[in-house]
Design a protein around this motif. Structure first.
Motif, short mmCIF file in Angstrom:
data_model
loop_
_atom_site.label_atom_id
_atom_site.label_comp_id
_atom_site.label_asym_id
_atom_site.label_seq_id
_atom_site.Cartn_x
_atom_site.Cartn_y
_atom_site.Cartn_z
N MET A 20 0.83 -1.27 0.07
CA MET A 20 0.03 0.02 -0.11
C MET A 20 0.79 1.23 0.12
SD MET A 20 -2.96 1.13 2.79
CE MET A 20 -1.83 1.18 3.91
N GLU A 21 0.49 2.37 -0.92
CA GLU A 21 1.31 3.52 -1.00
C GLU A 21 1.26 4.10 0.32
OE1 GLU A 21 1.96 6.25 -4.50
OE2 GLU A 21 -0.02 6.88 -3.46
N LEU A 22 2.21 4.71 1.02
CA LEU A 22 1.94 5.78 2.06
C LEU A 22 2.04 7.11 1.45
CD1 LEU A 22 4.48 4.01 4.41
CD2 LEU A 22 1.87 4.08 4.55
N LYS A 23 1.21 8.03 1.91
CA LYS A 23 1.17 9.27 1.54
C LYS A 23 1.49 10.14 2.51
CE LYS A 23 -1.95 8.63 -2.36
NZ LYS A 23 -3.31 8.66 -3.05
N MET A 24 2.05 11.21 2.31
CA MET A 24 2.26 12.40 3.36
C MET A 24 1.17 13.10 3.59
SD MET A 24 6.11 14.05 1.99
CE MET A 24 5.53 13.72 0.34
N LEU A 25 0.87 13.22 4.95
CA LEU A 25 -0.20 14.09 5.20
C LEU A 25 -0.24 15.52 5.08
CD1 LEU A 25 -2.80 13.49 7.34
CD2 LEU A 25 -1.68 14.32 8.91
N THR A 26 -1.35 15.82 4.44
CA THR A 26 -1.45 17.19 3.86
C THR A 26 -2.62 17.98 4.23
OG1 THR A 26 -2.63 16.79 2.06
CG2 THR A 26 -0.29 16.69 1.75
N SER A 27 -2.63 19.15 4.14
CA SER A 27 -3.83 20.11 4.81
C SER A 27 -5.06 19.40 4.13
CB SER A 27 -3.48 21.52 4.60
OG SER A 27 -3.34 21.79 3.10
N LEU A 28 -5.04 18.90 2.83
CA LEU A 28 -6.10 18.44 2.30
C LEU A 28 -6.56 17.24 2.62
CD1 LEU A 28 -5.48 19.49 -1.52
CD2 LEU A 28 -6.38 20.86 0.15
N THR A 29 -5.59 16.17 3.07
CA THR A 29 -6.08 14.94 3.57
C THR A 29 -6.66 15.12 5.01
OG1 THR A 29 -3.69 14.49 4.54
CG2 THR A 29 -4.65 13.80 2.47
N ARG A 30 -6.32 16.16 5.59
CA ARG A 30 -6.84 16.44 7.04
C ARG A 30 -8.29 17.32 7.06
NH1 ARG A 30 -1.57 17.94 8.63
NH2 ARG A 30 -2.12 20.13 8.37
N GLY A 31 -8.56 17.59 5.84
CA GLY A 31 -9.61 18.47 5.64
C GLY A 31 -9.36 19.92 5.55
N GLN A 32 -9.92 20.71 4.65
CA GLN A 32 -9.54 22.03 4.47
C GLN A 32 -10.89 23.04 4.44
OE1 GLN A 32 -6.63 23.55 4.54
NE2 GLN A 32 -6.85 25.30 3.60
N PRO A 33 -10.75 24.00 5.01
CA PRO A 33 -12.17 24.90 5.02
C PRO A 33 -12.02 25.69 3.53
CG PRO A 33 -10.51 25.86 6.31
CD PRO A 33 -10.00 24.51 6.08
N GLY A 34 -13.19 26.22 3.17
CA GLY A 34 -13.02 27.05 2.03
C GLY A 34 -14.19 27.24 1.66
N VAL A 35 -14.73 27.76 0.13
CA VAL A 35 -15.87 28.24 -0.19
C VAL A 35 -15.95 27.51 -1.70
CG1 VAL A 35 -17.21 30.00 -1.24
CG2 VAL A 35 -15.56 30.51 0.63
N LEU A 36 -17.39 26.96 -1.73
CA LEU A 36 -17.47 26.22 -2.94
C LEU A 36 -18.15 27.26 -3.91
CD1 LEU A 36 -17.66 23.67 -4.42
CD2 LEU A 36 -19.82 23.22 -3.66
N HIS A 37 -18.00 27.37 -4.93
CA HIS A 37 -18.38 28.63 -6.03
C HIS A 37 -19.06 27.73 -7.12
CE1 HIS A 37 -15.99 31.99 -4.28
NE2 HIS A 37 -15.23 30.98 -3.81
#
Length: 353
Positions: A1-18
């Motif tokens: 299984m590929e190990l991926k570095m934890l990023t702000s996207l994998t933790r969830g990221q706030p924002g606005v859906l346009h």
């Protein structure tokens, strides 16, 4: 299984859906409501969608203290829709999002900068946006009642992992797979091309035909995505290098004259206000070993800068050492650091210009 570095996207990221249009959405990564007049508009590659390109999280984090926000565009060809998509429709949607961003931000912040960035096939969208006639020529089958869309200039452009789908397939044919020998792969491919050419459309030439998934999956495409005969022929471009199809923009065997018709047309179209930066992955799994990456970038630079009066190639362009295609492997910390450093410095220059 590929190990991926934890990023702000994998933790969830706030924002606005346009809602850029009724059917076109983009997600803006932003915390709170700081002053963010400038925009990096990101487009993924085949099969990508919102949050699927890991390194984008690194870029989002790096831009948090700046005046830039990141918009991630969900094209109609995103996720599994790429097999039925086409670059012409992609750049129409990209143009609509660019226009939306300018209309959304200008009343709040004044005129800000917009930079478009593509990963993999997203790079084809970026180059097509910059070099295609404006408005683009209509497709003879699908654009009979189409309203032309005028693309507005962008301030900068970035292409990351701009690989040749055709050369990637040729490598598979040369090496074979665990299931199929090179001879069997070549036979399978030749039959698929012949069938796609013979019956590209059906129902009085108004509807795409589909290449059997049992065939495309054995060639290397995901079994979950149907691929039209039209898009298949565009990606594998069987008449290249003499007559490249729409998707064949980055193959190493294209002639200098053909590069002048793509890279060399960017200045004449007037859709790039400042610079184009190219970040080619040094260990890209999609690139055959016979491709000289450094030489290829030099040819692209020559075609781009000799096509007009301005020097549009950004000197930060490079082959990123040891970088994989999407910089998603477990050993990609240093390539990702280089990528983020180059992107943020590029945006800083665009902002100051």
């Amino acid at each position: 299984m590929e190990l991926k570095m934890l990023t702000s996207l994998t933790r969830g990221q706030p924002g606005v859906l346009h809602n850029c249009t009724k059917s076109l959405v983009a997600f803006e990564y932003t915390r709170g409501a700081p002053r963010k007049p400038h925009t990096l508009l990101f487009v993924g590659g085949l099969g990508d969608g919102l949050g699927s390109v890991d390194y984008l999280g690194d870029i989002v984090r790096a831009l948090e203290p700046t005046e830039w926000t990141v918009f991630s565009l969900v094209l109609s060809s995103s996720y599994g829709g790429w097999g039925m998509g086409r670059l012409g429709k992609d750049i129409d949607e990209l143009a609509q999002c660019v226009q939306y961003i300018r209309e959304y931000k200008t009343p709040q912040f004044g005129a800000g900068k917009v930079v478009i960035m593509g990963h993999s096939t997203g790079s084809q969208d970026v180059l097509h946006y910059l070099n295609c006639p404006n408005p683009r020529p209509p497709h003879p089958v699908f654009d009979k009642s189409w309203t032309p869309i005028i693309r507005t200039p962008v301030d900068g452009a970035i292409m990351q992992a701009p690989v040749s789908d055709r050369e990637g397939i040729l490598w598979v044919l040369k090496c074979g797979t665990e299931r199929d020998s090179p001879a069997a792969m070549r036979n399978l491919y030749n039959n698929a091309v012949e069938d796609a050419r013979r019956a590209t459309y059906e129902d009085d030439d108004t509807v795409d035909t589909i290449v059997p998934i049992s065939v495309t999956a054995r060639i290397g495409y995901p079994a979950s995505a149907p691929v039209s005969s039209r898009r298949f022929l565009s990606l594998v471009s069987p008449d290249s290098p003499e007559k490249p199809e729409e998707d064949d923009l980055f193959s190493s065997d294209l002639s200098d004259e053909q590069l002048r018709q793509t890279f060399g047309m960017v200045d004449a179209r007037g859709l790039l206000n400042q610079k184009l930066m190219v970040l080619y992955s040094g260990r890209d799994q999609s690139v055959p070993p016979w491709v000289d990456k450094e030489a290829l970038l030099l040819r692209w630079r020559t075609a781009l800068d000799n096509g007009g009066d301005r020097q549009l190639w950004d000197p930060r362009s490079m082959v990123v050492p040891n970088a994989s295609h999407a910089l998603s492997d477990s050993d990609q910390a240093e390539p990702r650091r280089i990528l983020v450093e180059r992107v943020t410095a590029f945006l800083d220059d665009i902002q100051r210009a």
